[in-house]
Design an enzyme around this catalytic site. Structure first.
Site, PDB file in Angstrom:
ATOM      1  CG  ASP A 164      42.494 -48.663  89.621  1.00  0.00           C
ATOM      2  OD1 ASP A 164      43.078 -47.863  88.856  1.00  0.00           O
ATOM      3  OD2 ASP A 164      42.944 -48.966  90.740  1.00  0.00           O
ATOM      4  CB  SER A 172      44.689 -61.536  90.444  1.00  0.00           C
ATOM      5  OG  SER A 172      43.746 -61.638  91.493  1.00  0.00           O
ATOM      6  CE1 TYR A 173      45.699 -52.920  90.340  1.00  0.00           C
ATOM      7  CE2 TYR A 173      43.301 -52.835  90.384  1.00  0.00           C
ATOM      8  CZ  TYR A 173      44.525 -52.196  90.444  1.00  0.00           C
ATOM      9  OH  TYR A 173      44.574 -50.834  90.611  1.00  0.00           O
ATOM     10  N   PRO A 174      44.707 -56.433  93.379  1.00  0.00           N
ATOM     11  CG  PRO A 174      46.098 -55.315  94.906  1.00  0.00           C
ATOM     12  CD  PRO A 174      45.997 -55.742  93.460  1.00  0.00           C
TER      13      PRO A 174
END
Length: 656
Positions: free
Chosen positions: A119, A335-337
C-alpha cells in the site's frame, strides 16, 4: 556467490516468507537490534546461484519531525511551523537501531528485494529502507537493476512464489504522497495544537485534556459527532396520531392493519378519521398481491465494510479490529486487510479459496453444496486498483485464533461464502383493505430460498405469521379501532459504523487511517464511547467544534480536507507535483491560522461558559506533571497538614 537482501515490514512476515521461499530449509539468527531476525538460505535469482538474507523492519524506519529548537513550544511562534521551521527525518524508534541494523545486513549485498506491505505506506517504507542500505551495497555493473519490489496480497505459498517470479519496482509517486501527508499533518496539526493548547491551558484550569489538539482529519471527524449532538439537543418532539385497526375472520385469523396515511400531525383531523373508521363493522379486501422479491448477497469485503460490521455487530472498535486483522494476515489466515476494492479480478481462484473451508464444521455444509452445484460469480463491485477484497486463505478454529480473532475470522469467512452464494428469495404478500372510506394494508413474507442467509443468518428474512388465504371481496370483522398518540424522536448519537460511513463518503482519511482518527478523538477526551459503540461528544469536544464554526467553519467541515486528499491521490498517480501541492495547501492553512489567531476571542467566549478560569481552580505554575491540568491547593486536618490534589489521574494512581 552474490547476496540478495530481502526486507519485509514485520518480523513475523519475514519468517513466513522465508519459510515459503526456502521450502523450510532456511537458518535463522537474531539481528543486532534484537527485534528482527535474519533468515538465510541459498537459491536461484536471475539465473544464478545466490545467498538470500530475509529480514524485516518494524513498521516505519523514519518519522518526520522539526529540528531541535523548533520543538520548544515556549520559544517558537506556531506560525513559523508552516514554512520557516525546517524538518528532518529521525529514526521512528531509536531504541531499535534500525538504520544501523539495515546497514550491517545490507553491506556487501548485490540486490535488494522489498517485501513491504503493498500500500502507499509500504511504498514509503521501501524508500526509507533503500536510503539506509543503498550506500553500503555493492555497486551495480552496466546500469544493472539491483532494486526490486514484490507485490503480494496474502501470505500463501502460491501468492508469495508468484510475487517472487514477477518482481517489479517500488513506486516513488505513492511514497511521495505519504511524505506530503506526513508533512502537512505535522505542520498544520502542530501549529494549531500548540497555539490553542497554550492559549486555553493558560486561561482555564479544568480543561478535560492534556492536549487541546487539532488535526486536518481528526477535527472534521469530531465535527461529524458534534453535528449529530447538535441535532439531538435542538430537536423538539412533535406529537402525531395513528389510526390502528384490528380485524379478524373466525377464531383463528386476527390481523393488525397499517394505515395508508401512516400518521397525521393534527389531533382534530386524526379524531375525524377515527370517527369515520369507527362507523364500519366490516373490512373489505380490495386486492391481494403476491410478488417474488430478492435480498441481494453482499459485495466482496473491503476494509471500510469490515470496520463497520466489526463495530456494529461484533462490538469491536476500529483500531482493535485492524490490529486483529493484521495479525490474521501475517499468520496467513486472511488476505491483506487494507483494501478499497470490492471486486475480484477474473483470475482470482475463488474455488480454491472456498475449498479451503470445506472441512470447517461451522460452514462445511454450505461450502460443499456450493462446490458441488458450482459457485455463483460475485456481484460486480468497485476495483480501486489496490488489493483484492479481504478473503479467508485457510481454515481455522477458535482455539487457534483466540476469542476476538475467531469472531472476526468467522465474519470474514461467512461474508466470503455469502458473496459466492445465491440471493435470498421470498414471496411478499400484500392485502389491501377498505374500512369505511379509509384504506389499510397488511404485509407478510414467506421464504422461498434462503440463499446467502444460510451462512449469514443475521441477514435472514424474519419469520412472520403467514397471512390468511383470501381474495378480493372477502370480508373481515372489525374488532378494534383506536387512536394512538406518539411523538417524533430525535436521532441517536453516531455509532462508530455510521461515523466510518460519513468519513468514507466525505473523503476524510483512508481505509488505513480512519481507525486512527476515531481513536484520536477518543484519546483526546473529545468523545466518549457509550453503549452500542455510540460516540457522545464531551463538553470540550462540543466547545471546540462550535468555536471552529464561529471562527472559520472550513477548519471543521470535511470539504477542505477532502480536496487535500484528492490532491494527495493525484501525487500518488503521478498527476500532481509534490512540492506544488505541499506549498499550495500550507499557504491556505497558514492564512487560516492567522485568521484563527486573530479571531480566538470568539472561541474564548464559548470556553468561558464551560470551563473555570485558573484563579478558581488552582494557582499558576502548579501544573500536574501527568495530565497538565492545574492543581488545587487543599488544606486538611490530621498528621498531613497540607496536600496538593494533583489530578484525578495521579490520585487514582496513588490509591492503586
Amino acid at each position: 556467490m552474490k547476496t540478495v537482501l530481502m526486507v519485509a515490514e514485520k518480523p513475523s512476515l519475514a519468517q513466513s516468507i522465508a519459510k515459503i521461499l526456502s521450502r523450510g530449509s532456511c537458518s535463522s539468527r537474531k539481528g543486532l537490534n534484537g527485534a528482527c531476525s535474519v533468515h538465510e538460505y541459498t537459491g536461484s535469482f536471475m539465473g544464478q546461484s545466490v545467498r538470500f538474507k530475509m529480514t524485516s523492519v518494524c513498521g516505519h524506519v523514519m518519522s518526520l519531525d522539526f529540528i531541535g529548537k523548533y520543538n520548544n513550544w515556549d520559544k517558537v511562534d506556531p506560525a513559523e511551523l508552516f514554512s520557516t521551521a525546517p524538518t528532518e527525518k529521525k529514526e521512528a524508534n531509536p531504541k531499535l537501531n534500525m538504520v544501523k541494523f539495515l546497514q550491517v545486513e545490507g553491506r556487501g549485498c548485490d540486490y535488494v528485494v522489498l517485501w513491504l506491505d503493498c500500500d502507499k505506506e509500504g511504498e514509503n517504507i521501501c524508500f526509507e529502507v533503500l536510503d539506509a542500505i543503498q550506500p553500503v551495497m555493492n555497486k551495480a555493473y552496466c546500469n544493472e537493476s539491483t532494486v526490486f519490489r514484490a507485490k503480494f496480497s496474502s501470505i500463501t505459498d502460491t501468492d508469495i512464489c508468484n510475487a517472487m517470479n514477477h518482481l517489479g519496482e517500488p513506486n516513488r509517486n505513492e511514497a511521495l504522497s505519504v511524505d506530503a501527508r506526513q508533512e502537512l499533518d505535522l505542520r498544520i496539526g502542530c501549529a494549531f495544537t500548540r497555539f490553542q493548547t497554550k492559549y486555553f491551558q493558560g486561561k482555564y484550569g479544568n480543561l478535560d485534556s492534556a492536549l487541546v489538539s487539532f488535526g486536518p482529519c481528526q477535527t472534521p471527524t469530531l465535527g461529524f459527532c458534534v453535528e449529530r449532538h447538535d441535532k439531538i439537543t435542538s430537536f423538539k418532539p412533535e406529537p402525531y396520531w395513528v389510526v390502528q385497526t384490528k380485524v379478524s375472520r373466525g377464531k383463528d385469523v386476527s390481523l393488525t392493519l397499517d394505515w395508508d396515511r401512516v400518521r397525521v400531525f393534527d389531533r382534530e383531523v386524526a379524531q375525524m378519521f377515527l370517527n369515520i373508521v369507527k362507523t364500519a363493522r366490516e373490512a373489505r379486501v380490495e386486492s391481494v398481491s403476491k410478488k417474488e422479491k430478492a435480498k441481494q448477497r453482499p459485495q466482496a469485503l473491503n476494509t471500510v465494510e469490515m470496520l463497520r460490521v466489526a463495530s456494529s455487530a461484533l462490538g469491536m472498535g476500529p483500531q482493535h479490529t485492524m490490529q486483529i486483522a493484521e495479525r490474521l494476515y501475517t499468520q496467513g489466515y486472511i488476505s491483506y486487510p487494507r483494501t478499497e476494492t470490492t471486486h475480484y479480478p477474473e483470475n482470482f481462484d475463488l474455488t480454491g479459496a472456498l475449498r479451503q473451508q470445506a472441512s470447517n464444521p461451522f460452514w462445511a455444509d454450505s461450502v460443499k453444496a456450493l462446490l458441488s452445484e458450482g459457485i455463483n460469480r460475485p456481484r460486480k463491485g468497485n476495483d480501486a486498483g489496490d488489493h483484492p477484497p479481504i478473503t479467508p486463505m485457510r481454515s481455522a478454529s477458535e482455539s487457534e485464533l483466540g476469542s476476538d480473532g475467531w469472531r472476526l475470522f468467522d465474519y470474514i469467512t461467512r461474508h466470503f461464502i455469502a458473496t459466492l452464494s445465491y440471493d435470498c428469495k421470498y414471496l411478499q404478500t400484500t392485502i389491501a383493505f377498505s374500512v369505511s372510506t379509509e384504506s389499510f394494508t397488511c404485509t407478510g413474507k414467506t421464504l422461498i430460498s434462503a440463499g446467502f442467509t444460510e451462512v449469514m443468518p443475521w441477514q435472514s428474512i424474519p419469520e412472520e405469521e403467514s397471512l390468511p388465504v383470501c381474495e378480493r371481496g372477502d370480508v373481515f370483522t372489525v374488532d378494534e379501532v383506536k387512536l394512538l398518540e406518539k411523538h417524533t424522536s430525535p436521532p441517536d448519537y453516531l455509532t462508530e459504523a455510521e461515523l466510518i460511513t460519513l468519513m468514507e463518503k466525505h473523503g476524510i482519511g483512508t481505509d488505513a487511517s480512519i481507525p486512527v482518527h476515531i481513536n484520536n478523538i477518543c484519546q483526546r477526551n473529545y468523545v466518549t464511547v457509550e453503549s452500542g459503540r455510540r460516540l457522545k461528544p464531551t463538553n470540550l469536544g462540543i466547545v471546540l467544534v462550535h468555536g471552529y464554526y464561529k471562527t472559520d467553519a472550513e477548519l471543521v467541515l470535511p470539504t477542505i480536507r477532502s480536496a487535500v486528499e484528492k490532491q494527495l491521490n493525484l501525487i500518488a498517480q503521478g498527476k500532481a507535483n509534490f512540492k506544488q501541492v505541499l506549498q499550495f495547501t500550507l499557504d491556505i492553512f497558514k492564512r487560516k491560522f492567522h485568521y484563527f489567531v486573530d479571531s480566538i476571542a470568539s472561541m474564548d467566549e464559548l470556553m468561558e461558559v464551560s470551563f473555570s478560569p485558573i484563579a478558581a481552580t488552582g494557582k499558576p505554575l502548579s501544573r500536574c506533571g501527568k495530565c497538565h491540568r492545574f492543581m488545587k491547593y487543599i488544606q486538611v486536618h490530621g498528621r498531613i497538614r497540607h496536600f496538593q490534589l494533583l489530578s484525578l489521574a495521579l490520585v487514582l494512581d496513588y490509591l492503586t
